[in-house]
Design a protein around this motif. Structure first.
Motif, PDB file in Angstrom:
ATOM      1  N   THR A  46      10.952   1.809   6.560  1.00 23.93           N
ATOM      2  CA  THR A  46      11.971   0.763   6.423  1.00 23.93           C
ATOM      3  C   THR A  46      13.342   1.374   6.157  1.00 23.93           C
ATOM      4  OG1 THR A  46      10.243  -0.610   5.415  1.00 23.93           O
ATOM      5  CG2 THR A  46      12.491  -1.455   5.323  1.00 23.93           C
ATOM      6  N   LEU A  47      13.365   2.426   5.356  1.00 27.89           N
ATOM      7  CA  LEU A  47      14.626   3.132   5.098  1.00 27.89           C
ATOM      8  C   LEU A  47      15.204   3.666   6.407  1.00 27.89           C
ATOM      9  CD1 LEU A  47      16.742   4.372   3.201  1.00 27.89           C
ATOM     10  CD2 LEU A  47      15.179   6.326   2.885  1.00 27.89           C
ATOM     11  N   GLY A  48      14.352   4.188   7.265  1.00 31.72           N
ATOM     12  CA  GLY A  48      14.807   4.677   8.557  1.00 31.72           C
ATOM     13  C   GLY A  48      15.415   3.579   9.408  1.00 31.72           C
ATOM     14  N   LEU A  49      14.808   2.391   9.354  1.00 40.83           N
ATOM     15  CA  LEU A  49      15.355   1.246  10.095  1.00 40.83           C
ATOM     16  C   LEU A  49      16.740   0.879   9.562  1.00 40.83           C
ATOM     17  CD1 LEU A  49      12.197  -1.081  10.295  1.00 40.83           C
ATOM     18  CD2 LEU A  49      13.057   0.499  12.042  1.00 40.83           C
ATOM     19  N   TYR A  50      16.909   0.983   8.244  1.00 39.29           N
ATOM     20  CA  TYR A  50      18.215   0.692   7.639  1.00 39.29           C
ATOM     21  C   TYR A  50      19.243   1.746   8.049  1.00 39.29           C
ATOM     22  CZ  TYR A  50      21.906   0.682   4.136  1.00 39.29           C
ATOM     23  OH  TYR A  50      23.140   0.703   3.522  1.00 39.29           O
ATOM     24  N   LEU A  51      18.855   3.013   7.986  1.00 37.53           N
ATOM     25  CA  LEU A  51      19.782   4.092   8.345  1.00 37.53           C
ATOM     26  C   LEU A  51      20.168   4.031   9.823  1.00 37.53           C
ATOM     27  CD1 LEU A  51      18.207   7.067   6.344  1.00 37.53           C
ATOM     28  CD2 LEU A  51      20.258   5.759   5.768  1.00 37.53           C
ATOM     29  N   ASP A  52      19.262   3.493  10.647  1.00 37.95           N
ATOM     30  CA  ASP A  52      19.572   3.322  12.071  1.00 37.95           C
ATOM     31  C   ASP A  52      20.457   2.099  12.324  1.00 37.95           C
ATOM     32  OD1 ASP A  52      18.086   5.527  12.702  1.00 37.95           O
ATOM     33  OD2 ASP A  52      16.311   4.416  13.349  1.00 37.95           O
TER      34      ASP A  52
ATOM     35  N   TYR B 233      14.375  -5.851  -0.495  1.00 36.54           N
ATOM     36  CA  TYR B 233      13.279  -6.810  -0.591  1.00 36.54           C
ATOM     37  C   TYR B 233      11.939  -6.139  -0.276  1.00 36.54           C
ATOM     38  CZ  TYR B 233      10.400 -10.918   0.410  1.00 36.54           C
ATOM     39  OH  TYR B 233       9.394 -11.854   0.423  1.00 36.54           O
ATOM     40  N   VAL B 234      11.909  -5.354   0.788  1.00 39.62           N
ATOM     41  CA  VAL B 234      10.677  -4.658   1.170  1.00 39.62           C
ATOM     42  C   VAL B 234      10.281  -3.645   0.099  1.00 39.62           C
ATOM     43  CG1 VAL B 234       9.629  -3.098   2.867  1.00 39.62           C
ATOM     44  CG2 VAL B 234      11.026  -5.019   3.637  1.00 39.62           C
ATOM     45  N   LYS B 235      11.273  -2.982  -0.486  1.00 40.80           N
ATOM     46  CA  LYS B 235      10.986  -2.039  -1.568  1.00 40.80           C
ATOM     47  C   LYS B 235      10.310  -2.740  -2.735  1.00 40.80           C
ATOM     48  CE  LYS B 235      13.110   1.060  -4.948  1.00 40.80           C
ATOM     49  NZ  LYS B 235      14.362   1.526  -5.586  1.00 40.80           N
ATOM     50  N   LYS B 236      10.793  -3.922  -3.093  1.00 46.55           N
ATOM     51  CA  LYS B 236      10.189  -4.685  -4.189  1.00 46.55           C
ATOM     52  C   LYS B 236       8.742  -5.054  -3.860  1.00 46.55           C
ATOM     53  CE  LYS B 236      10.230  -6.834  -8.135  1.00 46.55           C
ATOM     54  NZ  LYS B 236      10.337  -6.074  -9.411  1.00 46.55           N
ATOM     55  N   CYS B 237       8.492  -5.384  -2.599  1.00 49.60           N
ATOM     56  CA  CYS B 237       7.127  -5.734  -2.176  1.00 49.60           C
ATOM     57  C   CYS B 237       6.199  -4.529  -2.309  1.00 49.60           C
ATOM     58  CB  CYS B 237       7.135  -6.235  -0.737  1.00 49.60           C
ATOM     59  SG  CYS B 237       7.982  -7.822  -0.514  1.00 49.60           S
ATOM     60  N   TYR B 238       6.691  -3.343  -1.947  1.00 50.05           N
ATOM     61  CA  TYR B 238       5.866  -2.142  -2.095  1.00 50.05           C
ATOM     62  C   TYR B 238       5.669  -1.783  -3.569  1.00 50.05           C
ATOM     63  CZ  TYR B 238       5.406  -0.970   2.827  1.00 50.05           C
ATOM     64  OH  TYR B 238       5.058  -0.985   4.152  1.00 50.05           O
ATOM     65  N   GLU B 239       6.649  -2.072  -4.394  1.00 53.39           N
ATOM     66  CA  GLU B 239       6.477  -1.841  -5.832  1.00 53.39           C
ATOM     67  C   GLU B 239       5.323  -2.689  -6.361  1.00 53.39           C
ATOM     68  OE1 GLU B 239       8.805  -3.132  -9.835  1.00 53.39           O
ATOM     69  OE2 GLU B 239       9.984  -1.918  -8.425  1.00 53.39           O
ATOM     70  N   ASN B 240       5.284  -3.959  -5.980  1.00 51.40           N
ATOM     71  CA  ASN B 240       4.197  -4.838  -6.416  1.00 51.40           C
ATOM     72  C   ASN B 240       2.842  -4.316  -5.932  1.00 51.40           C
ATOM     73  OD1 ASN B 240       6.093  -6.532  -7.595  1.00 51.40           O
ATOM     74  ND2 ASN B 240       6.205  -7.887  -5.817  1.00 51.40           N
ATOM     75  N   LEU B 241       2.822  -3.789  -4.707  1.00 59.53           N
ATOM     76  CA  LEU B 241       1.585  -3.247  -4.159  1.00 59.53           C
ATOM     77  C   LEU B 241       1.125  -2.029  -4.957  1.00 59.53           C
ATOM     78  CD1 LEU B 241      -0.466  -3.519  -1.816  1.00 59.53           C
ATOM     79  CD2 LEU B 241       0.981  -1.965  -0.505  1.00 59.53           C
ATOM     80  N   LEU B 242       2.068  -1.171  -5.336  1.00 59.87           N
ATOM     81  CA  LEU B 242       1.735   0.014  -6.117  1.00 59.87           C
ATOM     82  C   LEU B 242       1.209  -0.349  -7.504  1.00 59.87           C
ATOM     83  CD1 LEU B 242       4.767   2.229  -5.078  1.00 59.87           C
ATOM     84  CD2 LEU B 242       2.362   2.758  -4.632  1.00 59.87           C
ATOM     85  N   VAL B 243       1.734  -1.413  -8.081  1.00 55.87           N
ATOM     86  CA  VAL B 243       1.214  -1.901  -9.366  1.00 55.87           C
ATOM     87  C   VAL B 243      -0.258  -2.273  -9.214  1.00 55.87           C
ATOM     88  CG1 VAL B 243       1.334  -3.784 -11.054  1.00 55.87           C
ATOM     89  CG2 VAL B 243       3.442  -2.697 -10.251  1.00 55.87           C
ATOM     90  N   ASP B 244      -0.571  -2.996  -8.157  1.00 59.41           N
ATOM     91  CA  ASP B 244      -1.960  -3.397  -7.913  1.00 59.41           C
ATOM     92  C   ASP B 244      -2.858  -2.181  -7.694  1.00 59.41           C
ATOM     93  OD1 ASP B 244      -1.301  -6.068  -8.139  1.00 59.41           O
ATOM     94  OD2 ASP B 244      -1.064  -6.370  -5.979  1.00 59.41           O
TER      95      ASP B 244
END
Length: 342
Positions: free
Chosen positions: A260-266, A276-287
């Motif tokens: 996703t970071l690559g998509l942003y840099l592009d 927003y996507v980063k927050k979603c991955y944070e929640n996934l890592l908590v689980d």
């Protein structure tokens, strides 16, 4: 028969005219036309490492749907070392002409790309080797593809994971990425039109952990992106002990978010979508941390790299605290259940 007659007539006409160059072009046109006529609408692409107790029930769930077999094909690419599985697959393939079984030496998830390369359908759809099709799902999927075959949008079938009450359509790649959230990492939802897949250079170096993302995000300027959250499959009950020997926290703490970071840099997604996507991955890592590192659920993943890998993009301590705090409601519910039994 009609097609054969046309070929013969064309052959005679062009030979008499001695216009061989034009004749060869006509033959090529007829061959392409014939291939289009016989091309299946849907290819179900099933990459596996050869686990019989998963793959064969999945195949049965496909072929028991009663759908005409000229409408679809199933492509199984196997990068495992289970010789018994290979023998069983070869025997199973003899019963179904539209089943293609291929042994590969592809590294881990790159086996996904081998399945796409082998498939010949109009639309190439991943099918997880643990995913049993719901009754009627195969025909629904074919009808869905036919519905969009003229526009050929990028399609993601999220299988109920996103809790959408209707089909999500947008002309914005940024909106599409935001709508997928962390589920962009989920291979089973991904599919691609064969015409679009063939645009990807043959020498493309795919992401080793998430090659499907390279396919999913290859078309960033389509006129339409579609997410359907209809439920079309359910997983065979199993733990995580056979789901791959990869570094879980490196994959989801660094590599997936890096995409996703690559998509942003592009310049293809906004900073808001990235956050927003980063927050979603944070929640996934908590689980993940709660399930595998605290409760020690059986798994085949490598878990030693949490502090090193998660700390690159996230606050590792915060994730640990959230994971532990999430146990409190679970403990309370257990205490209440015990109390009610007395």
């Amino acid at each position: 028969m009609l097609l054969l007659t046309i070929i013969i007539i064309r052959f005679i006409q062009r030979i008499n005219s001695k216009n061989l160059v034009f004749f060869y072009k006509e033959i090529i046109y007829i061959i392409v036309f014939f291939n289009k006529m016989t091309q299946p609408i849907l290819s179900l692409c099933l990459p596996t490492n050869g686990i019989s107790e998963w793959v064969f029930p999945v195949l049965e769930s496909v072929y028991s749907q009663g759908v005409k077999e000229d409408l679809f094909e199933v492509v199984v690419t196997d990068n495992g070392s289970n010789s018994d599985f290979a023998k069983q697959m070869e025997e199973y393939a003899q019963k179904h002409p539209t089943l293609i079984y291929k042994k590969t030496t592809a590294f881990m998830f790159l086996n996904q790309i081998e399945a796409l390369k082998t498939a010949s359908g109009e639309y190439l759809k991943f099918l997880n080797h643990r995913a049993l099709l719901e009754p009627g799902a195969l025909q629904w999927m074919i009808d869905f593809i036919v519905r969009y075959r003229e526009e050929k949008p990028v399609i993601y079938l999220s299988n109920g994971a996103l809790k959408l009450d209707k089909i999500f359509e947008t002309d914005s790649f940024d909106g599409f990425v935001k709508g997928l959230r962390e589920y962009a990492s989920w291979t089973t939802g991904v599919g691609v039109w064969k015409d679009d897949f063939e645009k990807i250079p043959t020498d493309k170096v795919y992401n080793k952990i998430s090659p499907h993302s390279d396919v999913l995000f290859a078309e960033r300027h389509k006129s339409k992106y579609v997410i359907s959250d209809a439920v079309w499959s359910y997983e065979i009950e199993s733990n995580h002990s056979k789901k791959g020997n990869y570094d879980l926290y490196k994959a989801f703490g660094i590599e997936e978010l890096s995409i996703t970071l690559g998509l942003y840099l592009d310049g293809d997604v906004s900073i808001d979508t990235l956050k927003y996507v980063k927050k979603c991955y944070e929640n996934l890592l908590v689980d993940f941390y709660r399930k595998f590192s605290i409760r020690h659920a059986p798994c085949s993943y490598k878990l030693e790299s949490f502090d090193d890998c998660v700390g690159v993009f996230f606050n590792a301590r915060k994730i640990k605290v959230r994971a532990w705090l999430g146990l409190v409601p679970m403990i309370l519910r257990k205490i209440i259940r015990i109390g009610l039994r007395k």
